[in-house]
Design a protein around this motif. Structure first.
Motif, PDB file in Angstrom:
ATOM      1  N   HIS A  43       1.170  -0.972  -0.335  1.00  0.00           N
ATOM      2  CA  HIS A  43       0.113   0.270  -0.268  1.00  0.00           C
ATOM      3  C   HIS A  43       0.770   1.322  -0.515  1.00  0.00           C
ATOM      4  O   HIS A  43       0.499   2.005  -1.026  1.00  0.00           O
ATOM      5  CB  HIS A  43      -1.204  -0.401   0.848  1.00  0.00           C
ATOM      6  N   TRP A  47       0.678   3.811  -2.548  1.00  0.00           N
ATOM      7  CA  TRP A  47       0.701   5.730  -2.349  1.00  0.00           C
ATOM      8  C   TRP A  47       1.509   6.532  -3.002  1.00  0.00           C
ATOM      9  O   TRP A  47       1.383   7.922  -3.388  1.00  0.00           O
ATOM     10  CB  TRP A  47       0.295   5.721  -0.767  1.00  0.00           C
ATOM     11  N   THR A  70      -9.541   5.708   4.968  1.00  0.00           N
ATOM     12  CA  THR A  70     -10.287   5.121   3.185  1.00  0.00           C
ATOM     13  C   THR A  70      -9.020   6.261   2.963  1.00  0.00           C
ATOM     14  O   THR A  70      -9.005   6.901   3.090  1.00  0.00           O
ATOM     15  CB  THR A  70     -11.486   5.945   3.156  1.00  0.00           C
ATOM     16  N   GLY A  71      -9.087   5.764   1.489  1.00  0.00           N
ATOM     17  CA  GLY A  71      -8.770   6.307   0.470  1.00  0.00           C
ATOM     18  C   GLY A  71      -9.296   7.618  -0.207  1.00  0.00           C
ATOM     19  O   GLY A  71      -7.950   8.608  -0.078  1.00  0.00           O
ATOM     20  N   THR A  74      -7.203   9.705   2.539  1.00  0.00           N
ATOM     21  CA  THR A  74      -6.333  10.098   2.156  1.00  0.00           C
ATOM     22  C   THR A  74      -5.482  10.378   0.964  1.00  0.00           C
ATOM     23  O   THR A  74      -4.890  11.930   1.881  1.00  0.00           O
ATOM     24  CB  THR A  74      -5.188   8.258   2.437  1.00  0.00           C
ATOM     25  N   THR A  92     -10.362  12.140  -7.054  1.00  0.00           N
ATOM     26  CA  THR A  92     -10.826  11.015  -5.994  1.00  0.00           C
ATOM     27  C   THR A  92     -10.657   9.714  -6.356  1.00  0.00           C
ATOM     28  O   THR A  92     -10.124   9.028  -6.098  1.00  0.00           O
ATOM     29  CB  THR A  92     -11.986  11.670  -4.915  1.00  0.00           C
ATOM     30  N   TYR A  96      -7.621   6.924  -6.707  1.00  0.00           N
ATOM     31  CA  TYR A  96      -8.012   6.030  -6.490  1.00  0.00           C
ATOM     32  C   TYR A  96      -7.411   4.890  -6.270  1.00  0.00           C
ATOM     33  O   TYR A  96      -6.876   3.584  -6.587  1.00  0.00           O
ATOM     34  CB  TYR A  96      -9.014   5.792  -5.172  1.00  0.00           C
ATOM     35  N   LYS A  99      -4.686   4.195  -7.845  1.00  0.00           N
ATOM     36  CA  LYS A  99      -3.677   3.719  -7.199  1.00  0.00           C
ATOM     37  C   LYS A  99      -4.282   2.051  -7.045  1.00  0.00           C
ATOM     38  O   LYS A  99      -3.439   1.078  -6.093  1.00  0.00           O
ATOM     39  CB  LYS A  99      -4.270   4.287  -5.435  1.00  0.00           C
ATOM     40  N   THR A 100      -5.031   1.969  -6.596  1.00  0.00           N
ATOM     41  CA  THR A 100      -5.359   0.114  -7.148  1.00  0.00           C
ATOM     42  C   THR A 100      -4.982  -0.352  -8.303  1.00  0.00           C
ATOM     43  O   THR A 100      -4.045  -1.329  -7.689  1.00  0.00           O
ATOM     44  CB  THR A 100      -6.927   0.622  -6.929  1.00  0.00           C
ATOM     45  N   SER A 135     -10.557  -0.870   3.158  1.00  0.00           N
ATOM     46  CA  SER A 135     -10.080  -1.227   2.101  1.00  0.00           C
ATOM     47  C   SER A 135     -10.616  -1.953   1.244  1.00  0.00           C
ATOM     48  O   SER A 135     -11.299  -2.174   1.439  1.00  0.00           O
ATOM     49  CB  SER A 135      -8.302  -1.889   2.277  1.00  0.00           C
TER      50      SER A 135
END
Length: 152
Positions: A43, A47, A70-71, A74, A92, A96, A99-100, A135
């Motif tokens: 993670h 990130w 939560t994403g 962050t 967002t 995210y 990021k995933t 997550s």
């Protein structure tokens, strides 16, 4: 039967204050990241890559501070610091998602040592196991049943 676990001073004070002799837990809330899976290093890498590409000055280590958020939380925390504003809903979601993708590119993470043993003891003692996680990593959530069969 499992031998009694020594209670901390705070729990003993709680029992005394409420005139209880003992507590009998009926459920355990089990977090996924860092409890069931050793996923925080991955993670953190995902990130850090994401946010440096987005122009946010950050360090890899600081993402350990955001574990459990939560994403969206962050992302907003970092946007407020870097840009003086929260990210839009569209930003967002896009960030995210990226990021995933970065997380999925990394080698698969394994279960934490002792996690299955812990869940087995809880199950054998009749304690309900409840998975809790902030997550959104489907790659881990989808593995729960295979890695910890019959536990949730």
């Amino acid at each position: 039967m499992i031998p009694p676990i020594p209670f901390s001073t705070e729990i003993l004070r709680f029992l005394d204050r409420h005139h209880f002799d003992r507590i009998t837990p009926r459920a355990a809330l089990i977090d996924m990241d860092g409890t069931l899976y050793d996923s925080m290093p991955s993670h953190t890498r995902a990130w850090y890559r994401l946010m440096t590409e987005a122009g946010v000055d950050c360090t890899p280590e600081e993402f350990y501070l955001y574990e459990g958020r939560t994403g969206a939380s962050t992302i907003n925390q970092l946007f407020l610091r870097a840009f003086g504003r929260e990210a839009t809903k569209e930003e967002t979601e896009a960030l995210y998602q990226r990021k995933t993708e970065y997380f999925r590119e990394l080698p698969p993470v394994g279960p934490m040592p002792g996690a299955l043993d812990m869940l087995t003891v809880l199950k054998e003692t009749g304690i309900q196991r409840v998975l809790v996680t902030g997550s959104g990593q489907r790659s881990l959530i989808d593995r729960i049943s295979a890695d910890f069969p019959g536990m949730f």
